[in-house]
Design a protein around this motif. Structure first.
Motif, PDB file in Angstrom:
ATOM      1  N   MET A 223      12.170  25.600  -1.993  1.00  0.00           N
ATOM      2  CA  MET A 223      10.927  25.369  -2.718  1.00  0.00           C
ATOM      3  C   MET A 223      11.145  25.467  -4.224  1.00  0.00           C
ATOM      4  SD  MET A 223       7.187  27.165  -2.123  1.00  0.00           S
ATOM      5  CE  MET A 223       7.037  26.513  -0.460  1.00  0.00           C
ATOM      6  N   GLN A 224      11.981  26.412  -4.649  1.00  0.00           N
ATOM      7  CA  GLN A 224      12.307  26.535  -6.078  1.00  0.00           C
ATOM      8  C   GLN A 224      12.938  25.245  -6.600  1.00  0.00           C
ATOM      9  OE1 GLN A 224      11.660  28.897  -8.197  1.00  0.00           O
ATOM     10  NE2 GLN A 224      11.860  30.932  -7.331  1.00  0.00           N
ATOM     11  N   MET A 225      13.838  24.674  -5.807  1.00  0.00           N
ATOM     12  CA  MET A 225      14.513  23.444  -6.225  1.00  0.00           C
ATOM     13  C   MET A 225      13.538  22.265  -6.278  1.00  0.00           C
ATOM     14  SD  MET A 225      17.685  24.344  -6.643  1.00  0.00           S
ATOM     15  CE  MET A 225      18.885  25.591  -6.109  1.00  0.00           C
ATOM     16  N   LEU A 226      12.716  22.145  -5.242  1.00  0.00           N
ATOM     17  CA  LEU A 226      11.821  20.999  -5.165  1.00  0.00           C
ATOM     18  C   LEU A 226      10.641  21.094  -6.131  1.00  0.00           C
ATOM     19  CD1 LEU A 226      11.688  20.016  -1.384  1.00  0.00           C
ATOM     20  CD2 LEU A 226      12.923  18.944  -3.261  1.00  0.00           C
ATOM     21  N   MET A 227      10.391  22.279  -6.675  1.00  0.00           N
ATOM     22  CA  MET A 227       9.395  22.379  -7.736  1.00  0.00           C
ATOM     23  C   MET A 227       9.804  21.489  -8.905  1.00  0.00           C
ATOM     24  SD  MET A 227       6.586  24.249  -7.584  1.00  0.00           S
ATOM     25  CE  MET A 227       6.321  24.931  -9.222  1.00  0.00           C
ATOM     26  N   ILE A 228      11.116  21.419  -9.154  1.00  0.00           N
ATOM     27  CA  ILE A 228      11.626  20.584 -10.252  1.00  0.00           C
ATOM     28  C   ILE A 228      11.384  19.109  -9.942  1.00  0.00           C
ATOM     29  CG2 ILE A 228      13.691  19.900 -11.543  1.00  0.00           C
ATOM     30  CD1 ILE A 228      14.829  22.680 -10.910  1.00  0.00           C
ATOM     31  N   THR A 229      11.792  18.681  -8.753  1.00  0.00           N
ATOM     32  CA  THR A 229      11.646  17.270  -8.414  1.00  0.00           C
ATOM     33  C   THR A 229      10.174  16.869  -8.278  1.00  0.00           C
ATOM     34  OG1 THR A 229      11.868  17.774  -6.043  1.00  0.00           O
ATOM     35  CG2 THR A 229      13.871  17.219  -7.242  1.00  0.00           C
ATOM     36  N   SER A 230       9.325  17.801  -7.861  1.00  0.00           N
ATOM     37  CA  SER A 230       7.902  17.517  -7.756  1.00  0.00           C
ATOM     38  C   SER A 230       7.310  17.186  -9.118  1.00  0.00           C
ATOM     39  CB  SER A 230       7.169  18.717  -7.147  1.00  0.00           C
ATOM     40  OG  SER A 230       5.766  18.506  -7.144  1.00  0.00           O
ATOM     41  N   GLN A 231       7.611  18.024 -10.104  1.00  0.00           N
ATOM     42  CA  GLN A 231       7.087  17.779 -11.447  1.00  0.00           C
ATOM     43  C   GLN A 231       7.765  16.572 -12.096  1.00  0.00           C
ATOM     44  OE1 GLN A 231       4.503  19.160 -12.543  1.00  0.00           O
ATOM     45  NE2 GLN A 231       4.266  20.977 -11.261  1.00  0.00           N
ATOM     46  N   PHE A 232       9.042  16.353 -11.781  1.00  0.00           N
ATOM     47  CA  PHE A 232       9.730  15.171 -12.299  1.00  0.00           C
ATOM     48  C   PHE A 232       9.059  13.902 -11.773  1.00  0.00           C
ATOM     49  CE2 PHE A 232      12.729  11.724 -11.472  1.00  0.00           C
ATOM     50  CZ  PHE A 232      13.205  11.468 -12.751  1.00  0.00           C
ATOM     51  N   ALA A 233       8.744  13.885 -10.486  1.00  0.00           N
ATOM     52  CA  ALA A 233       8.071  12.728  -9.894  1.00  0.00           C
ATOM     53  C   ALA A 233       6.726  12.486 -10.564  1.00  0.00           C
ATOM     54  CB  ALA A 233       7.891  12.946  -8.399  1.00  0.00           C
ATOM     55  N   CYS A 234       6.034  13.559 -10.887  1.00  0.00           N
ATOM     56  CA  CYS A 234       4.749  13.450 -11.578  1.00  0.00           C
ATOM     57  C   CYS A 234       4.937  12.810 -12.948  1.00  0.00           C
ATOM     58  CB  CYS A 234       4.135  14.843 -11.715  1.00  0.00           C
ATOM     59  SG  CYS A 234       2.542  14.883 -12.559  1.00  0.00           S
ATOM     60  N   ALA A 235       5.936  13.260 -13.704  1.00  0.00           N
ATOM     61  CA  ALA A 235       6.206  12.700 -15.030  1.00  0.00           C
ATOM     62  C   ALA A 235       6.584  11.222 -14.938  1.00  0.00           C
ATOM     63  CB  ALA A 235       7.313  13.491 -15.721  1.00  0.00           C
ATOM     64  N   LEU A 236       7.420  10.864 -13.970  1.00  0.00           N
ATOM     65  CA  LEU A 236       7.819   9.470 -13.783  1.00  0.00           C
ATOM     66  C   LEU A 236       6.605   8.602 -13.452  1.00  0.00           C
ATOM     67  CD1 LEU A 236       9.866   7.185 -13.421  1.00  0.00           C
ATOM     68  CD2 LEU A 236      10.303   8.027 -11.091  1.00  0.00           C
TER      69      LEU A 236
ATOM     70  N   VAL B 215       0.823  -1.219   0.000  1.00  0.00           N
ATOM     71  CA  VAL B 215       0.000   0.000   0.000  1.00  0.00           C
ATOM     72  C   VAL B 215       0.859   1.272   0.000  1.00  0.00           C
ATOM     73  CG1 VAL B 215      -1.699   1.335   1.309  1.00  0.00           C
ATOM     74  CG2 VAL B 215      -1.987  -1.131   1.046  1.00  0.00           C
ATOM     75  N   PRO B 216       1.893   1.392   0.856  1.00  0.00           N
ATOM     76  CA  PRO B 216       2.674   2.640   0.867  1.00  0.00           C
ATOM     77  C   PRO B 216       3.329   2.951  -0.471  1.00  0.00           C
ATOM     78  CG  PRO B 216       3.151   1.332   2.829  1.00  0.00           C
ATOM     79  CD  PRO B 216       2.365   0.453   1.921  1.00  0.00           C
ATOM     80  N   GLN B 217       3.915   1.931  -1.137  1.00  0.00           N
ATOM     81  CA  GLN B 217       4.603   2.182  -2.399  1.00  0.00           C
ATOM     82  C   GLN B 217       3.640   2.649  -3.482  1.00  0.00           C
ATOM     83  OE1 GLN B 217       5.000  -0.501  -0.511  1.00  0.00           O
ATOM     84  NE2 GLN B 217       7.159  -1.114  -0.373  1.00  0.00           N
ATOM     85  N   ILE B 218       2.471   2.007  -3.569  1.00  0.00           N
ATOM     86  CA  ILE B 218       1.495   2.424  -4.582  1.00  0.00           C
ATOM     87  C   ILE B 218       0.967   3.817  -4.273  1.00  0.00           C
ATOM     88  CG2 ILE B 218      -0.767   1.911  -5.578  1.00  0.00           C
ATOM     89  CD1 ILE B 218      -0.181  -1.029  -5.283  1.00  0.00           C
ATOM     90  N   VAL B 219       0.725   4.087  -2.997  1.00  0.00           N
ATOM     91  CA  VAL B 219       0.261   5.427  -2.624  1.00  0.00           C
ATOM     92  C   VAL B 219       1.307   6.474  -2.981  1.00  0.00           C
ATOM     93  CG1 VAL B 219      -0.296   6.929  -0.663  1.00  0.00           C
ATOM     94  CG2 VAL B 219      -1.301   4.647  -0.812  1.00  0.00           C
ATOM     95  N   PHE B 220       2.583   6.190  -2.728  1.00  0.00           N
ATOM     96  CA  PHE B 220       3.641   7.129  -3.096  1.00  0.00           C
ATOM     97  C   PHE B 220       3.581   7.454  -4.587  1.00  0.00           C
ATOM     98  CE2 PHE B 220       6.555   5.796   0.624  1.00  0.00           C
ATOM     99  CZ  PHE B 220       6.104   6.849   1.391  1.00  0.00           C
ATOM    100  N   MET B 221       3.399   6.417  -5.412  1.00  0.00           N
ATOM    101  CA  MET B 221       3.420   6.639  -6.852  1.00  0.00           C
ATOM    102  C   MET B 221       2.227   7.450  -7.337  1.00  0.00           C
ATOM    103  SD  MET B 221       5.118   3.269  -8.609  1.00  0.00           S
ATOM    104  CE  MET B 221       4.205   2.037  -7.691  1.00  0.00           C
ATOM    105  N   VAL B 222       1.039   7.142  -6.811  1.00  0.00           N
ATOM    106  CA  VAL B 222      -0.127   7.857  -7.318  1.00  0.00           C
ATOM    107  C   VAL B 222      -0.248   9.254  -6.722  1.00  0.00           C
ATOM    108  CG1 VAL B 222      -1.369   5.722  -7.807  1.00  0.00           C
ATOM    109  CG2 VAL B 222      -1.671   6.826  -5.599  1.00  0.00           C
ATOM    110  N   VAL B 223       0.171   9.442  -5.460  1.00  0.00           N
ATOM    111  CA  VAL B 223       0.143  10.794  -4.889  1.00  0.00           C
ATOM    112  C   VAL B 223       1.229  11.653  -5.523  1.00  0.00           C
ATOM    113  CG1 VAL B 223       0.345  12.157  -2.778  1.00  0.00           C
ATOM    114  CG2 VAL B 223      -0.878   9.987  -2.733  1.00  0.00           C
ATOM    115  N   ALA B 224       2.369  11.045  -5.862  1.00  0.00           N
ATOM    116  CA  ALA B 224       3.423  11.796  -6.559  1.00  0.00           C
ATOM    117  C   ALA B 224       2.919  12.309  -7.898  1.00  0.00           C
ATOM    118  CB  ALA B 224       4.652  10.916  -6.754  1.00  0.00           C
ATOM    119  N   ALA B 225       2.025  11.545  -8.530  1.00  0.00           N
ATOM    120  CA  ALA B 225       1.454  11.988  -9.808  1.00  0.00           C
ATOM    121  C   ALA B 225       0.634  13.261  -9.641  1.00  0.00           C
ATOM    122  CB  ALA B 225       0.576  10.882 -10.401  1.00  0.00           C
ATOM    123  N   ALA B 226       0.122  13.487  -8.439  1.00  0.00           N
ATOM    124  CA  ALA B 226      -0.631  14.719  -8.176  1.00  0.00           C
ATOM    125  C   ALA B 226       0.285  15.926  -7.992  1.00  0.00           C
ATOM    126  CB  ALA B 226      -1.497  14.546  -6.926  1.00  0.00           C
TER     127      ALA B 226
END
Length: 509
Positions: A304-317, A29-40
């Motif tokens: 926050m500027q830096m993590l904006m990049i990783t946030s959108q990258f996680a969404c794309a992945l 459950v945690p791994q799947i939740v990480f992936m789908v919430v990261a997509a948000a």
């Protein structure tokens, strides 16, 4: 239509494998939740999307809209998760629509899903390119084209997507935790300082619905949840899919809903209930960043500027992994070339399908670069808008399919209540139909231009028609493959409690 056992289970040829499953079953459950919430993309949504929602809707009631959307999606999840336990296929929307409405609508849903998720992958990755280029120029003084970083991002995504899904889950988990903590610290500092004019529950009260355009607010709130429905796509790699997928779906909705409602409420309190819409209209890109600087400090702004990049990258992945598994399921059903169903012997992942997704994303990015399209105004806005329309249509069709599917099931043991099989799916269908109306009515606003709305909307329609045409061609020219698209050509499947193993094209399962 569907081949149902006495327990109501449905298995198509593209279904999951059991004991002979070559995929790695390591997701809980945690791994799947990480992936789908990261997509948000929580940070990307709060810092980029929410201010636009305030500005466009003219209402400070976005926290309430997120809360109401959470309730709507929990109702949708009643039928969705019930189907996940009965239709043992990682095709998610495609498999559920097919099981409830038939082969032709099912394949139409499949092509619409592939088109929608591929578009959002490319659109979000373009945002990654722009955000990275801006950060490099801001902090290193080096000017670089956005597409350079977009291709770097696609390269990293290709590497991660080719390998074991748990590697992607770990990467997404780290990114998600970091961006969530970043926002949570800002939220707590705002609450601790009492906000701009004191803490208030006004943004959560029903009376706020009278301000601005609540319909637009609900539409934008709904967009923040896109991606949660991908829980079912990972069932072939879940430890116990009949348990893991439903739990992960409910957890993902609740986590996203509660977190967004609280964070957006903190943003309203931090700026001021009466000032937030004006501030968002004046500076939609900087209003949340300004809150971070004001309430936490300049360092938080930089982080926050830096993590904006990783946030959108996680969404794309995350969306790359979704498209990969859609292709894999369709290939096993015979709707796509068999090569896409090859599983890597060492990584135990659908690596062949992942490679094709990477290639398609690269080619699409090359095309938009060659056409000179703006990465934000055109690629990100248009593609994300089209994907949103496609996914909302798929969710509405799935709710209808739940009703159709369980009309065929004998409730001999009384395990399926009217609430789960009729009432909740019907309510979800009505609610999602309203969202579809809002999206279509405001599509020019969503994608940026009226011309773009017509073009992109046309492609969304064509992607659904393509699946319909493919199904008709298969029915005429390749009837054996057409039969495999549905469980009509499969043997009946007993429930797990009966101790029987299903068999199929891939051997014992």
């Amino acid at each position: 239509m569907a081949d149902l056992s006495e327990t109501g289970h449905f298995e198509a040829p593209g279904r999951e494998a059991g004991p002979g499953n070559p995929l790695h079953r390591g997701l809980g459950v945690p791994q799947i939740v990480f992936m789908v919430v990261a997509a948000a993309a929580p940070l990307g949504l709060v810092a980029g999307g929410v201010p636009v929602a305030f500005a466009v809707s003219g209402s400070p009631g976005m926290p309430l809209f997120f809360a109401l959307t959470t309730v709507m999606l929990l109702i949708f999840a009643v039928g969705f998760t019930l189907m996940a336990g009965r239709v043992r296929n990682a095709g998610a929307f495609y498999a559920y629509v097919q099981a409830g409405l038939g082969r032709i609508p099912g394949l139409s849903a499949a092509t619409l899903a592939l088109f929608s998720y591929t578009l959002i992958l490319v659109g979000v990755n373009a945002y990654v390119g722009v955000a990275t280029s801006n950060v490099v120029e801001r902090y290193a003084g080096i000017s670089s084209p956005w597409w350079l970083w977009a291709f770097v991002s696609l390269g990293i995504i290709a590497f991660l997507g080719y390998r074991d899904i748990e590697l992607s889950a770990r990467v997404l988990g780290v990114v998600l935790v970091l961006e969530s903590l970043l926002l949570l610290v800002m939220d707590l500092r705002i609450v601790g300082h009492g906000g701009a004019h004191g803490l208030t529950a006004k943004p959560l009260l029903p009376s706020i619905l009278g301000e601005g355009s609540p319909g637009l607010g609900m539409m934008f709130a709904f967009f923040g949840f896109i991606g949660f429905e991908a829980t079912a796509v990972f069932r072939d790699e879940a430890k116990d899919p009949d348990v893991t997928v439903p739990r992960a779906t409910y957890v993902a909705i609740l986590v996203v809903g509660i977190f967004y409602s609280f964070t957006v409420w903190a943003v309203v309190v931090g700026v001021g209930v009466d000032a937030v819409t004006g501030a968002a209209k004046a500076d939609p890109e900087g209003v949340v960043m300004a809150l971070a600087r004001s309430y936490v400090g300049p360092v938080w702004f930089d982080v926050m500027q830096m993590l904006m990049i990783t946030s959108q990258f996680a969404c794309a992945l995350a969306f790359h992994n979704v498209v990969t598994r859609y292709q894999f399921a369709l290939s096993r059903a015979g709707a796509l070339p068999a090569r896409l169903s090859v599983v890597h012997s060492r990584h135990r992942a659908p690596s062949a399908s992942s490679g094709v997704v990477s290639a398609v994303a690269c080619v699409t990015t090359l095309v938009v670069v060659a056409l000179g399209l703006d990465p934000i105004a055109n690629v990100y806005a248009w593609f994300s808008g089209a994907a949103t329309l496609g996914i909302v249509l798929l969710m509405a069709a799935t709710s209808l399919a739940v009703i159709g599917f369980f009309r065929q099931v004998d409730e001999q043991d009384g395990q399926w209540s009217v609430w789960r099989t009729v009432v909740a799916p019907a309510l979800a269908f009505l609610g999602l139909t309203c969202v579809v109306y809002l999206v279509v009515a405001n599509f020019p606003l969503l994608v940026g231009t009226t011309e773009g709305a017509w073009v992109i909307g046309g492609f969304v329609a064509l992607s659904a028609v393509a699946g319909l045409v493919q199904a008709l061609v298969l029915r005429t020219c390749r009837p054996a493959v057409y039969e495999r698209l549905d469980a009509g050509g499969s043997r009946k499947v007993r429930g797990r409690h009966e101790g029987a193993e299903a068999t199929g094209p891939t051997g014992p399962r």
